[in-house]
Design a protein around this motif. Structure first.
Motif, PDB file in Angstrom:
ATOM      1  N   ARG F  28     -11.611  -2.522  14.257  1.00  0.00           N
ATOM      2  CA  ARG F  28     -12.793  -2.460  13.396  1.00  0.00           C
ATOM      3  C   ARG F  28     -12.593  -1.263  12.468  1.00  0.00           C
ATOM      4  NH1 ARG F  28     -16.278   0.568  13.282  1.00  0.00           N
ATOM      5  NH2 ARG F  28     -18.398   0.432  12.445  1.00  0.00           N
ATOM      6  N   ILE F  29     -11.943  -1.549  11.340  1.00  0.00           N
ATOM      7  CA  ILE F  29     -11.393  -0.467  10.514  1.00  0.00           C
ATOM      8  C   ILE F  29     -12.458   0.236   9.670  1.00  0.00           C
ATOM      9  CG2 ILE F  29      -9.772   0.003   8.625  1.00  0.00           C
ATOM     10  CD1 ILE F  29      -7.958  -2.118   9.887  1.00  0.00           C
ATOM     11  N   THR F  30     -13.452  -0.498   9.190  1.00  0.00           N
ATOM     12  CA  THR F  30     -14.580   0.149   8.506  1.00  0.00           C
ATOM     13  C   THR F  30     -15.880  -0.493   8.972  1.00  0.00           C
ATOM     14  OG1 THR F  30     -14.921  -1.324   6.596  1.00  0.00           O
ATOM     15  CG2 THR F  30     -13.141   0.306   6.404  1.00  0.00           C
ATOM     16  N   ALA F  31     -16.982   0.086   8.556  1.00  0.00           N
ATOM     17  CA  ALA F  31     -18.308  -0.433   8.900  1.00  0.00           C
ATOM     18  C   ALA F  31     -18.734  -1.569   7.982  1.00  0.00           C
ATOM     19  CB  ALA F  31     -19.333   0.706   8.835  1.00  0.00           C
ATOM     20  N   LEU F  32     -17.897  -1.909   7.020  1.00  0.00           N
ATOM     21  CA  LEU F  32     -18.253  -2.967   6.067  1.00  0.00           C
ATOM     22  C   LEU F  32     -17.496  -4.248   6.399  1.00  0.00           C
ATOM     23  CD1 LEU F  32     -18.110  -0.938   2.721  1.00  0.00           C
ATOM     24  CD2 LEU F  32     -20.047  -1.243   4.288  1.00  0.00           C
ATOM     25  N   LYS F  33     -18.171  -5.371   6.212  1.00  0.00           N
ATOM     26  CA  LYS F  33     -17.525  -6.673   6.437  1.00  0.00           C
ATOM     27  C   LYS F  33     -16.991  -7.176   5.105  1.00  0.00           C
ATOM     28  CE  LYS F  33     -19.936  -8.139  10.609  1.00  0.00           C
ATOM     29  NZ  LYS F  33     -21.397  -7.884  10.724  1.00  0.00           N
ATOM     30  N   PRO F  35     -13.840  -9.376   3.994  1.00  0.00           N
ATOM     31  CA  PRO F  35     -12.682 -10.151   4.445  1.00  0.00           C
ATOM     32  C   PRO F  35     -11.440  -9.858   3.604  1.00  0.00           C
ATOM     33  CG  PRO F  35     -14.591 -11.580   4.029  1.00  0.00           C
ATOM     34  CD  PRO F  35     -14.943 -10.228   3.528  1.00  0.00           C
ATOM     35  N   ALA F  36     -10.320  -9.671   4.281  1.00  0.00           N
ATOM     36  CA  ALA F  36      -9.064  -9.416   3.584  1.00  0.00           C
ATOM     37  C   ALA F  36      -8.676 -10.625   2.749  1.00  0.00           C
ATOM     38  CB  ALA F  36      -7.972  -9.106   4.608  1.00  0.00           C
ATOM     39  N   GLN F  37      -8.125 -10.360   1.581  1.00  0.00           N
ATOM     40  CA  GLN F  37      -7.587 -11.420   0.722  1.00  0.00           C
ATOM     41  C   GLN F  37      -6.112 -11.613   1.058  1.00  0.00           C
ATOM     42  OE1 GLN F  37      -9.478 -13.269  -1.572  1.00  0.00           O
ATOM     43  NE2 GLN F  37     -10.992 -12.233  -0.252  1.00  0.00           N
ATOM     44  N   PRO F  38      -5.564 -12.775   0.678  1.00  0.00           N
ATOM     45  CA  PRO F  38      -4.109 -12.948   0.845  1.00  0.00           C
ATOM     46  C   PRO F  38      -3.392 -11.865   0.038  1.00  0.00           C
ATOM     47  CG  PRO F  38      -5.178 -15.022   0.225  1.00  0.00           C
ATOM     48  CD  PRO F  38      -6.210 -13.943   0.075  1.00  0.00           C
ATOM     49  N   LEU F  39      -2.368 -11.284   0.640  1.00  0.00           N
ATOM     50  CA  LEU F  39      -1.643 -10.217  -0.051  1.00  0.00           C
ATOM     51  C   LEU F  39      -0.866 -10.788  -1.234  1.00  0.00           C
ATOM     52  CD1 LEU F  39      -0.187  -8.201   2.977  1.00  0.00           C
ATOM     53  CD2 LEU F  39      -2.093  -7.537   1.491  1.00  0.00           C
ATOM     54  N   SER F  40      -0.891 -10.095  -2.317  1.00  0.00           N
ATOM     55  CA  SER F  40      -0.042 -10.438  -3.460  1.00  0.00           C
ATOM     56  C   SER F  40       1.409 -10.186  -3.048  1.00  0.00           C
ATOM     57  CB  SER F  40      -0.396  -9.566  -4.653  1.00  0.00           C
ATOM     58  OG  SER F  40      -0.101  -8.208  -4.350  1.00  0.00           O
ATOM     59  N   PRO F  41       2.354 -10.782  -3.724  1.00  0.00           N
ATOM     60  CA  PRO F  41       3.762 -10.543  -3.347  1.00  0.00           C
ATOM     61  C   PRO F  41       4.096  -9.050  -3.366  1.00  0.00           C
ATOM     62  CG  PRO F  41       3.600 -12.360  -4.911  1.00  0.00           C
ATOM     63  CD  PRO F  41       2.225 -11.768  -4.816  1.00  0.00           C
ATOM     64  N   GLU F  42       3.623  -8.342  -4.353  1.00  0.00           N
ATOM     65  CA  GLU F  42       3.924  -6.914  -4.443  1.00  0.00           C
ATOM     66  C   GLU F  42       3.348  -6.166  -3.238  1.00  0.00           C
ATOM     67  OE1 GLU F  42       2.196  -5.097  -7.847  1.00  0.00           O
ATOM     68  OE2 GLU F  42       3.228  -3.176  -7.526  1.00  0.00           O
ATOM     69  N   PHE F  47       3.403  -3.649   2.287  1.00  0.00           N
ATOM     70  CA  PHE F  47       3.016  -3.645   3.706  1.00  0.00           C
ATOM     71  C   PHE F  47       4.259  -3.766   4.599  1.00  0.00           C
ATOM     72  CE2 PHE F  47      -1.772  -4.546   4.296  1.00  0.00           C
ATOM     73  CZ  PHE F  47      -2.104  -3.857   3.146  1.00  0.00           C
ATOM     74  N   ALA F  48       5.201  -4.612   4.194  1.00  0.00           N
ATOM     75  CA  ALA F  48       6.418  -4.780   4.988  1.00  0.00           C
ATOM     76  C   ALA F  48       7.201  -3.474   5.051  1.00  0.00           C
ATOM     77  CB  ALA F  48       7.282  -5.894   4.385  1.00  0.00           C
ATOM     78  N   ALA F  65      -7.663  -4.071   1.368  1.00  0.00           N
ATOM     79  CA  ALA F  65      -7.028  -5.372   1.154  1.00  0.00           C
ATOM     80  C   ALA F  65      -8.009  -6.505   0.867  1.00  0.00           C
ATOM     81  CB  ALA F  65      -6.142  -5.723   2.352  1.00  0.00           C
ATOM     82  N   PHE F  66      -9.274  -6.195   0.718  1.00  0.00           N
ATOM     83  CA  PHE F  66     -10.231  -7.243   0.328  1.00  0.00           C
ATOM     84  C   PHE F  66     -10.138  -7.536  -1.174  1.00  0.00           C
ATOM     85  CE2 PHE F  66     -12.516  -3.365  -0.576  1.00  0.00           C
ATOM     86  CZ  PHE F  66     -13.232  -3.651  -1.730  1.00  0.00           C
ATOM     87  N   ASP F  67      -9.366  -6.721  -1.877  1.00  0.00           N
ATOM     88  CA  ASP F  67      -9.272  -6.876  -3.334  1.00  0.00           C
ATOM     89  C   ASP F  67      -7.906  -6.342  -3.778  1.00  0.00           C
ATOM     90  OD1 ASP F  67     -11.529  -6.551  -6.035  1.00  0.00           O
ATOM     91  OD2 ASP F  67      -9.443  -5.906  -6.157  1.00  0.00           O
ATOM     92  N   MET F  68      -7.077  -7.247  -4.267  1.00  0.00           N
ATOM     93  CA  MET F  68      -5.699  -6.849  -4.579  1.00  0.00           C
ATOM     94  C   MET F  68      -5.614  -5.810  -5.700  1.00  0.00           C
ATOM     95  SD  MET F  68      -3.542  -7.971  -2.461  1.00  0.00           S
ATOM     96  CE  MET F  68      -4.772  -7.986  -1.153  1.00  0.00           C
ATOM     97  N   THR F  69      -6.521  -5.871  -6.655  1.00  0.00           N
ATOM     98  CA  THR F  69      -6.472  -4.877  -7.737  1.00  0.00           C
ATOM     99  C   THR F  69      -6.793  -3.490  -7.193  1.00  0.00           C
ATOM    100  OG1 THR F  69      -7.230  -6.545  -9.308  1.00  0.00           O
ATOM    101  CG2 THR F  69      -7.372  -4.246 -10.005  1.00  0.00           C
ATOM    102  N   LYS F  70      -7.813  -3.411  -6.372  1.00  0.00           N
ATOM    103  CA  LYS F  70      -8.188  -2.107  -5.818  1.00  0.00           C
ATOM    104  C   LYS F  70      -7.078  -1.581  -4.901  1.00  0.00           C
ATOM    105  CE  LYS F  70     -13.113  -3.149  -6.173  1.00  0.00           C
ATOM    106  NZ  LYS F  70     -13.231  -2.519  -7.495  1.00  0.00           N
ATOM    107  N   LEU F  71      -6.513  -2.457  -4.098  1.00  0.00           N
ATOM    108  CA  LEU F  71      -5.408  -2.036  -3.236  1.00  0.00           C
ATOM    109  C   LEU F  71      -4.238  -1.529  -4.079  1.00  0.00           C
ATOM    110  CD1 LEU F  71      -3.963  -1.803  -0.509  1.00  0.00           C
ATOM    111  CD2 LEU F  71      -3.408  -4.249  -0.677  1.00  0.00           C
ATOM    112  N   GLY F  72      -3.945  -2.249  -5.135  1.00  0.00           N
ATOM    113  CA  GLY F  72      -2.802  -1.876  -5.969  1.00  0.00           C
ATOM    114  C   GLY F  72      -3.010  -0.552  -6.697  1.00  0.00           C
ATOM    115  N   THR F  73      -4.180  -0.348  -7.252  1.00  0.00           N
ATOM    116  CA  THR F  73      -4.398   0.903  -7.989  1.00  0.00           C
ATOM    117  C   THR F  73      -4.444   2.087  -7.026  1.00  0.00           C
ATOM    118  OG1 THR F  73      -6.797   0.547  -7.971  1.00  0.00           O
ATOM    119  CG2 THR F  73      -5.603  -0.188  -9.926  1.00  0.00           C
ATOM    120  N   PHE F  74      -5.014   1.865  -5.838  1.00  0.00           N
ATOM    121  CA  PHE F  74      -5.042   2.953  -4.859  1.00  0.00           C
ATOM    122  C   PHE F  74      -3.627   3.315  -4.428  1.00  0.00           C
ATOM    123  CE2 PHE F  74      -4.904   4.389  -0.462  1.00  0.00           C
ATOM    124  CZ  PHE F  74      -5.752   5.482  -0.508  1.00  0.00           C
ATOM    125  N   ALA F  75      -2.823   2.297  -4.081  1.00  0.00           N
ATOM    126  CA  ALA F  75      -1.464   2.555  -3.600  1.00  0.00           C
ATOM    127  C   ALA F  75      -0.618   3.213  -4.687  1.00  0.00           C
ATOM    128  CB  ALA F  75      -0.823   1.252  -3.128  1.00  0.00           C
TER     129      ALA F  75
END
Lengths: 211, 211, 211, 211, 211, 211
Positions: F28-33, F35-42, F47-48, F65-75
């Motif tokens: 239970r990684i955060t208090a918010l529900k 749902p993770a989106q499918p990972l983009s190839p990048e 992650f691998a 990972a619920f939003d690929m754009t947010k994940l990408g800009t953060f990373a």
């Protein structure tokens, strides 16, 4: 020795003896000497779009232009957070930006995003109020809950608990909205500090916008 | 449920669903129901002079008008402190007013005296800067010493000691000037609290002045 | 080098090597050199009345006597706030003075108004308690609500909102009373700062009064 | 409804309608119901010595008397710290007690140790001053350095560093003295919290001592 | 001039150029030069018992060993508070120690008592959590009420009132338990300050315990 | 009713009646529900790479990972700031991360980046020290200046001025290094708040790393 008569004080002592407060803000953008790099094609297009839409390139982008990677990651995160689809309106996101920046007393962000609140709301005093004390504004319960959360997470993040999130849900925010409030508040807690640490100066044009 | 698309958010949710932030500020001046008394001849003349010189009567005077003695003593102290001859220029006294009110985040005083700094200095960004963070302004050493003292006596009066006064003297202030800095800072620490305690609202006309 | 034996420490080191803590308080009233002006007839009468009623002229009045206008406006405001008819008793107004001055740790005001609470209440420990921590006093709900409001408006005026005023109304205060609580609290936030900024010293006679 | 005329306010509303502020302090010593245990012979002798020397048993000892081990360890530490030979005079140790307790706004300790400063110094206003704001007292450089250290270690212990100890050494304190300053300041940071947590009340006799 | 490439930065600049962070912690126990006295028979036995049970003598005991009376009173109070029968389990008392020391950011006490929480609970992350932010831990209502009280009495003892004690009673604590919570919290407010004032260093062995 | 005997308290009350403190942190990684989106190839490749290099995917990435754009800009921002060439070593950047997160008492960031300091420095107590109070660590002047700046810009960004930057230059930092200190400190002021606002939980594996 100080004069007793101040009738002409403002004009004599201050008005003439110094330049305007924002005089150098467009030429000396930060306190650091970091030579701009040549813009990448992507960033050149972005700057051109700023010129076209806003009439100028925000100084924060110029400040990051010493490194194309840093400029690119900053712009990408900013544009996603502030402009992409969200349960929060653009005005709401700008209100968070200003309330957070008011807590942190950040000159750059208050000037730039105060102007955005004035413009997006069509209500200049609203921008003033959030700069000064958002608690004195006549906000909707939704807006008030949003800003209370954003300011608590700014001032005392270690005290945020489930009941704070419950208050947002009670005000109608979905979990995705709560993320966005946290992410926008977090982002300005970052930029406020980069701006304060480097004495970043806002484009002088903001001062007169949407008054 | 919150919409995902915010393109029209500002207009739809906020712009139309509520009045402007300063909408009622000229009619509901404080949160207290204190019926105005008939103006004494002296106060009637004072109000007329305000109308003539400023074009309006500042709301703070209307707020005190439920009691002629209180209105009179407030106006007498204000006029002596802010307008009588002093080693501090009128602009300097207004700068103190704004720096103190910024620390106390007082909506009324920041709006009214922020406008005064913009007008007296002929430099609108200076008013903005002192509202936001006077430390980010490019002040003269004299101005900076003055505001540092005013803000310290506001934030932590119990820590003020001889070395703080020595710093003012070093910056060129005479003992009488030090009194005036203390008295003006003290006065706005009073009015900030009366304004915050009663939710006093500034005349809406201030927002547009000297932009 | 420091001695290991402290048996006679108090007498030897401290008691004899320095004058009493209030020794100069009646002769060197502030840290500023501001020569007293000749008293105006009105102020001369006021000082005479103080001598007659109190047996002395409070040092704060002597401190203001370098300028008859400032002395007059201060005395007028003080007398209206603390002595004129009000829904607050004189003791209640003095309790506010002490609670506010305790937050601000103001030597002058705690000594002078602590004595007033001891005298007006006929209960010396009450004066002590409000100097030390009013929350430890056994106050009536009315008194507690009054001091909680006065101290909040002192410590964090930007957080005062309608629910704070509602609490006062619930405790029986009318809107006019709320104004008076705010005005008295505001006034001592002013005088605390003028006193701290100038190192104003209380008449030594206060220390022994109403013990 | 609140009366407008306050002439008789103090007498009518407050003076007669409630007991003195310290009325119950000698009978209801803490907010906890912890029945006293029979005194051990050692503690009985200690209490008898208090009666003989002071004329009363300090309430803090009665508060600990529900458990002879806790009473004994408290008394042993107190007596060593405050009465045993030290490079600090007994008055200096009491000054630390009061300055620390003033920061923590502890009613019990300010009353009891404020009286001790008045008595040991033979200078009642000195006790008042340290209760109110030790920075306003005319202290020797040694005393000032000692209290500055004690208050810093009270307010922000995480900021204490070598330069703070260097300041004490510069003021003439040996390493053993620095330990004693730290230990006395630490001890009152403990007792202030036990007293505040349990609403411990001081013997009413302290209020009138050495005035 | 700083290098741009940091690939080997950690190893080159830091890892090799300085000793480990806890390197001298076992030899230079405080910043004060206070030669140890010969241990009294009672204290010699106590030290021997520490060696036997823990494998080492805690540095805090060595720090007090310059004076047998101070060592004895400290050890007696510590052992009573932390080890004697109580309504609080030993783990609960250690949790209070860590939560208080986290507020005060005390290196010595966090290391030593963090290890105790890891060991007594058999749950290393619990020790980490209370060092970092006890509010993020998944505590039982009893534990949470206990730590909330301990931290409030640490941070703002002047605000503790009957409703705080009522919250403890509601969570199941008896009056004797409330005393113990206050006493343990108070004790660590003392030791945190003695440790910070003297730069006391924890035995390096604690770092690796119960991970 | 609470038991008096605590001998078995830890085991009985706490150890057995609840799961470990980090028990649910990996599920239970955060208090918010969200749902993770499918990972983009990048992002799938990223992650691998985490799995390969670290043995796990840090929970913060799963949280985004619920939003690929947010994940990408953060990373992208994270990797540039913490891993790209800089005048600051990777360890220095991690030390800033921990010092900032300690001020903000952020559970996630203290656990994850505390482990990084332990690992990169090869000195586990150093990681502990910066979590607890970096001022107690034996740092080089360069490290101390760097952390003092990072913590000041975290705690009171409005007070940062030219003299703070001058102190960094004096310690050997170039302007580009100052930017990087500000940027890393700013970034963790952002992530601390996103983590606290959403109750983000660190991978449990961190607790045992590099002890």
């Amino acid at each position: 020795m100080a004069k007793r008569d101040s009738k002409t004080g403002a004009a004599n002592r201050v008005g003439k003896s110094r330049p305007g407060a924002a005089a150098a803000d467009d030429t000396r953008i930060t306190a650091l000497k970091l030579p701009a790099q040549p813009l990448s094609p992507e960033m050149a297009a972005y700057f051109a779009k700023c010129e076209e839409k806003l009439g100028f390139v925000p100084n924060v982008l110029k400040a990051y232009a010493f490194d194309m990677t840093k400029l690119g990651t900053f712009a990408a995160m900013y544009n996603d957070l502030m402009l992409a689809p969200s349960g929060l309106s653009k005005l709401e996101r700008e209100m968070i930006a200003v309330a957070v920046s008011a807590h942190n007393r950040c000159y750059y962000c208050l000037v730039a995003h105060g102007a955005a609140v004035r413009q997006l709301s069509g209500d200049p005093p609203l921008g003033e109020l959030i700069v000064m004390n958002y608690r004195a504004a006549r906000l909707s319960p939704r807006e008030r809950a949003m800003l209370d959360f954003a300011v608590k997470v700014t001032a005392e993040p270690w005290l945020v608990e489930e009941e704070d999130r419950a208050r947002l849900r009670h005000a109608g925010f979905a979990d995705r909205d709560i993320w966005d409030i946290a992410a926008v508040a977090g982002f300005f807690n970052m930029t406020n500090r980069v701006a304060s640490a480097t004495d970043m100066r806002p484009n002088s044009v903001y001062h007169r916008q949407s008054r």
